[in-house]
Each structure stands twice: as C-alpha cells, then as structure tokens.
Design an enzyme around this catalytic site. Sequence first.
Site, mmCIF file in Angstrom:
data_model
loop_
_atom_site.group_PDB
_atom_site.id
_atom_site.type_symbol
_atom_site.label_atom_id
_atom_site.label_comp_id
_atom_site.label_asym_id
_atom_site.label_seq_id
_atom_site.Cartn_x
_atom_site.Cartn_y
_atom_site.Cartn_z
ATOM 1 N N VAL A 11 0.848 -1.192 0.000
ATOM 2 C CA VAL A 11 0.000 0.000 0.000
ATOM 3 C C VAL A 11 0.880 1.238 0.000
ATOM 4 C CG1 VAL A 11 -1.846 1.244 1.184
ATOM 5 C CG2 VAL A 11 -1.721 -1.240 1.366
ATOM 6 N N CYS A 12 0.619 2.125 -0.973
ATOM 7 C CA CYS A 12 1.429 3.328 -1.105
ATOM 8 C C CYS A 12 0.524 4.531 -1.361
ATOM 9 C CB CYS A 12 2.427 3.152 -2.233
ATOM 10 S SG CYS A 12 1.625 2.765 -3.793
ATOM 11 N N ALA A 13 1.134 5.673 -1.633
ATOM 12 C CA ALA A 13 0.353 6.889 -1.862
ATOM 13 C C ALA A 13 -0.206 6.924 -3.276
ATOM 14 C CB ALA A 13 1.203 8.131 -1.593
ATOM 15 N N SER A 18 6.455 2.750 -5.520
ATOM 16 C CA SER A 18 6.101 1.386 -5.143
ATOM 17 C C SER A 18 6.168 0.427 -6.315
ATOM 18 C CB SER A 18 4.709 1.351 -4.525
ATOM 19 O OG SER A 18 4.714 2.104 -3.347
#
Length: 110
Positions: A11-13, A18
């Site tokens: 999970v990233c922005a 990522s």
Amino acid sequence: MPEKEIKVVLVCAAGMSSSLLEEKIRQAAAASGQQMELKAVDATTMSLWNYEKNTMDVILVAPQVRFKKRGIIKRSEPYGVVVQDIDTIAYGMMDGEKIFEQVLDALKNK
C-alpha cells in the site's frame, strides 16, 4: 518443491515508487524460488478492498501512508492478514531483498 504462493499487497500513496519496489521484491522472491503474488495499490484502493474476495497473507504499508495502517488492521483482522509497516530505510533504498525477508519473517510469526 516450491512453497505455497504468498499473496502480498503493498500500500502506497500513488504507486510511483512502489512500482519500482514491487519489481525488486518480485526479483528477490524469484531468486529464492518462492512463488509470490504481489500487488501495489494506492491507499484509496486499499480503503475499498474486499478482504473476503481478494484474500492475502501480508499487507505492507509504505512510510508515506502509515497513518492509514490502523484502519487497514481493523478491516483485515477478521481475515488473519498480517499488516506491517515497510522499513523506512529499506523503502528509501528500494531494498527488495530486505522487504522480501520482512514478508517471510511476518509469516513465520503469524
């Protein structure tokens, strides 16, 4: 004989850095002979995740979205999913091997 496939969500922005890290983690898993399904998603997608339909073993939370971790844990807990922060230094260095080892360690302690 290869072990059971590990299912991991990163999970990233927004998915930029990522996606690079995702490839490095895949390479580390392949080098070890471990089958891994790895998917990088943004925090908004994770907030809409169907945990029952899209099962996984581990959720790794990138440093920039750590504030979302509590909500992820609350929603994933009934399904036995391990949720962990990605080590900040490993994330910054794009150290796929270290993060792959983190996944294996998380599953040992499950």
